[in-house]
Design an enzyme around this catalytic site. Sequence first.
Site, PDB file in Angstrom:
ATOM      1  CE1 TYR A   1     -19.251  -7.016  27.355  1.00  0.00           C
ATOM      2  CE2 TYR A   1     -20.111  -7.161  29.597  1.00  0.00           C
ATOM      3  CZ  TYR A   1     -20.323  -7.050  28.240  1.00  0.00           C
ATOM      4  OH  TYR A   1     -21.617  -6.976  27.750  1.00  0.00           O
TER       5      TYR A   1
ATOM      6  CG  ASP B   1     -17.399  -7.576  23.858  1.00  0.00           C
ATOM      7  OD1 ASP B   1     -17.140  -6.728  22.978  1.00  0.00           O
ATOM      8  OD2 ASP B   1     -18.557  -7.842  24.221  1.00  0.00           O
TER       9      ASP B   1
END
Length: 251
Positions: free
Chosen positions: A105, A144
């Site tokens: 992330y 992400d």
Amino acid sequence: MKLISWNVNGLRACLTKGFQGFFSQLDADVFCVQETKMQQGQAELELPGYRQYWNSAERKGYSGTAVFARREPLAVTYGLGIEEHDHEGRVITLEYPEFYLVNCYTPNSKRGLERLEYRMQWEDAMRAYLCGLDGKKPVVYCGDLNVAHQPIDLKNAKSNEGNSGYTAEERGKMTELLQSGFLDSFRALYPEKTGAYSWWSYMFNARANNAGWRIDYFIISERLRGAVVDSAIWPEVTGSDHCPVGLELNF
């Protein structure tokens, strides 16, 4: 081998919005999540047949990653092994005989780009980490990554130039990574596909209008190109402001 990645924007909230139904339906070998915003045990998460690996941020209700895997890995590591980067629960690495799986992330450079300088340091450290792993065996890097790499990867490229997630600096770091022996699996298969997004703002009916960004990826070592069966995006799956993305490999 089927791998899934999803920024759930708070796993406890996503559990009330169909997470386990999608999880069961996809029947993945490895399921990576980002932005869990929780510690392990803060929600009931029954996933029979899967081992669970968690890396939570020190700050409660913030960031965090988890990996749910059918196959037991040879080893699991958390973070990059760099003090300044390892307080927010952003990285989990599973080593398998055939490859390393890195669930990430990436830090957001934030509105006003107040965290852009830190983001650049993170990108350099992550690229060095991935290249180090790639020197031992192939890498599958997912999550992400908080950047739309090319104009085709977001709906309104012109008006978003210079905004967080679409700065020249962030896009340049993605280019550097891809030039270091890595491949964007989705674009390798679908180089000209438009309207393929994985994140939509909650404002201005962005999702209904498909005014989105593709910022969730499966980046792989170049030498895995021949193993790729498909790289997918599921925009119809709600429960978060992101949708899941997937990769199928045949070793």
